[in-house]
Write an enzyme that holds these catalytic residues in place. Structure first.
Site, PDB file in Angstrom:
ATOM      1  N   LYS A 182     -30.839  15.856  -3.552  1.00  0.00           N
ATOM      2  CA  LYS A 182     -32.008  15.553  -3.920  1.00  0.00           C
ATOM      3  C   LYS A 182     -32.703  14.919  -2.399  1.00  0.00           C
ATOM      4  O   LYS A 182     -31.886  14.178  -1.597  1.00  0.00           O
ATOM      5  CB  LYS A 182     -32.026  14.149  -4.920  1.00  0.00           C
ATOM      6  N   THR A 213     -39.975   2.934  -7.437  1.00  0.00           N
ATOM      7  CA  THR A 213     -39.046   3.982  -7.676  1.00  0.00           C
ATOM      8  C   THR A 213     -37.853   3.669  -8.275  1.00  0.00           C
ATOM      9  O   THR A 213     -36.906   4.339  -8.186  1.00  0.00           O
ATOM     10  CB  THR A 213     -39.090   5.040  -6.573  1.00  0.00           C
ATOM     11  N   GLY A 215     -34.551   3.318 -10.265  1.00  0.00           N
ATOM     12  CA  GLY A 215     -34.295   4.428 -11.507  1.00  0.00           C
ATOM     13  C   GLY A 215     -34.310   5.773 -11.235  1.00  0.00           C
ATOM     14  O   GLY A 215     -34.125   6.616 -12.266  1.00  0.00           O
ATOM     15  N   THR A 216     -34.892   6.292 -10.120  1.00  0.00           N
ATOM     16  CA  THR A 216     -35.073   7.646  -9.981  1.00  0.00           C
ATOM     17  C   THR A 216     -34.004   8.568 -10.434  1.00  0.00           C
ATOM     18  O   THR A 216     -34.042   9.390 -10.815  1.00  0.00           O
ATOM     19  CB  THR A 216     -35.689   7.782  -8.660  1.00  0.00           C
ATOM     20  N   GLY A 217     -33.161   8.165  -9.618  1.00  0.00           N
ATOM     21  CA  GLY A 217     -31.879   9.102  -9.497  1.00  0.00           C
ATOM     22  C   GLY A 217     -31.054   9.360 -11.048  1.00  0.00           C
ATOM     23  O   GLY A 217     -30.603  10.254 -11.475  1.00  0.00           O
ATOM     24  N   CYS A 218     -31.281   7.838 -11.859  1.00  0.00           N
ATOM     25  CA  CYS A 218     -30.736   8.053 -12.967  1.00  0.00           C
ATOM     26  C   CYS A 218     -31.565   8.780 -14.116  1.00  0.00           C
ATOM     27  O   CYS A 218     -31.274   9.581 -14.692  1.00  0.00           O
ATOM     28  CB  CYS A 218     -30.737   6.523 -13.361  1.00  0.00           C
TER      29      CYS A 218
END
Length: 271
Positions: A182, A213, A215-218
């Site tokens: 990412k 932003t 929580g983007t990865g989860c």
């Protein structure tokens, strides 16, 4: 028991094994919201509990290995699962326990190797990094590290698209079938690289100028797992996850005094 085949009238089954975010923006809470938004049935194994809000993580507590094992066996043994997503696992003992449990599943596994929160708070013990590399990554259908996690796991410092290839190769050396690197922390457009070492898929989206932003990865990893549970192949699932997460980032909203979360229900809000 895996339940890899869909049944009429029942949504696909997705399991998250991760930490709880008391502020609701990341972790188990973000995973379940994403799974619901994408038309799947989300289930959970809580590995750790955080005290967390828009300003950061004030503390976290691991659950006992026995509690994690019991939750997993309870869900999978009775209900079944069509995809699994892992997130915050906190300690070497929990990483190794979850790896042991996942070794018996035929369902696709998305590993989000959570090491540091959006606010820079450590969420993985130093002695657990080797366990992630040796025990968890070989079981991953897809691993979804951000650039900080790439550096933590491989030592590769990503500065641009060329070094994303280097990072992907370093991640794949630990055994996952696919790596999704990412690049959201790089300047310019939001670009991610998905590769199995032979095929490359560059996932690009305009950068959304929104600071909220959390929580983007989860969200991305859960969206990927949900799409795999629906039967999409990995490249198609990654594209669908990217599209959903981009919309959630654009719709992110302020919460508390710090960084707000992405909006998991953004598609519903547009209707």
């Amino acid at each position: 028991m895996d339940d890899v085949n869909p049944r009429p009238g029942r949504p696909p089954l997705v399991l998250t094994v991760a930490g709880s975010d008391s502020g609701g923006g990341a972790g188990i809470q973000a995973d379940l919201k994403t799974m619901l938004a994408l038309g799947t049935h989300g289930m959970s194994v809580i590995a750790a509990v955080t005290a967390q809000n828009s300003l950061g993580v004030q503390g976290y507590w691991e659950l006992p290995v026995e509690a994690v094992r019991a939750q997993y066996r309870s869900v999978v043994g009775d209900i079944g699962v069509q995809a699994v997503k892992t997130g915050m696992l906190a300690s070497a003992a929990l990483v190794e326990t979850v790896a042991e449990l996942l070794s018996g599943t035929q369902a696709p596994v998305v590993v989000d190797p959570v090491g540091v929160s959006k606010h820079g708070d450590s969420l993985l013990a130093g002695d657990a990094v080797d366990s992630v590399r040796s025990a968890l990554l070989p079981l991953a259908t897809v691993v979804t590290p951000n650039l900080d996690e790439v550096a933590q796991l491989t030592g590769v410092q990503v500065t641009g698209e060329d070094s994303m290839r280097e990072a992907a190769a370093a991640m794949l050396a630990y055994g996952p079938r696919w790596a999704l690197i990412k690049g959201g922390h790089l300047p310019g457009e939001a670009v991610d690289l998905l590769t199995d070492g032979t095929r490359e898929h560059w996932l690009r989206a305009p950068r959304r100028e929104n600071r909220h932003t959390h929580g983007t990865g989860c969200t991305l990893a859960s969206a990927l797992a949900a799409s795999l549970a629906k039967g999409l192949d990995v490249p198609a699932a990654a594209r669908a996850a990217k599209e959903y997460t981009t919309g959630a980032i654009e719709a992110g909203f302020p919460l508390g005094s710090g960084l707000g979360p992405v909006h998991h229900g953004w598609r519903l809000a547009e209707r």
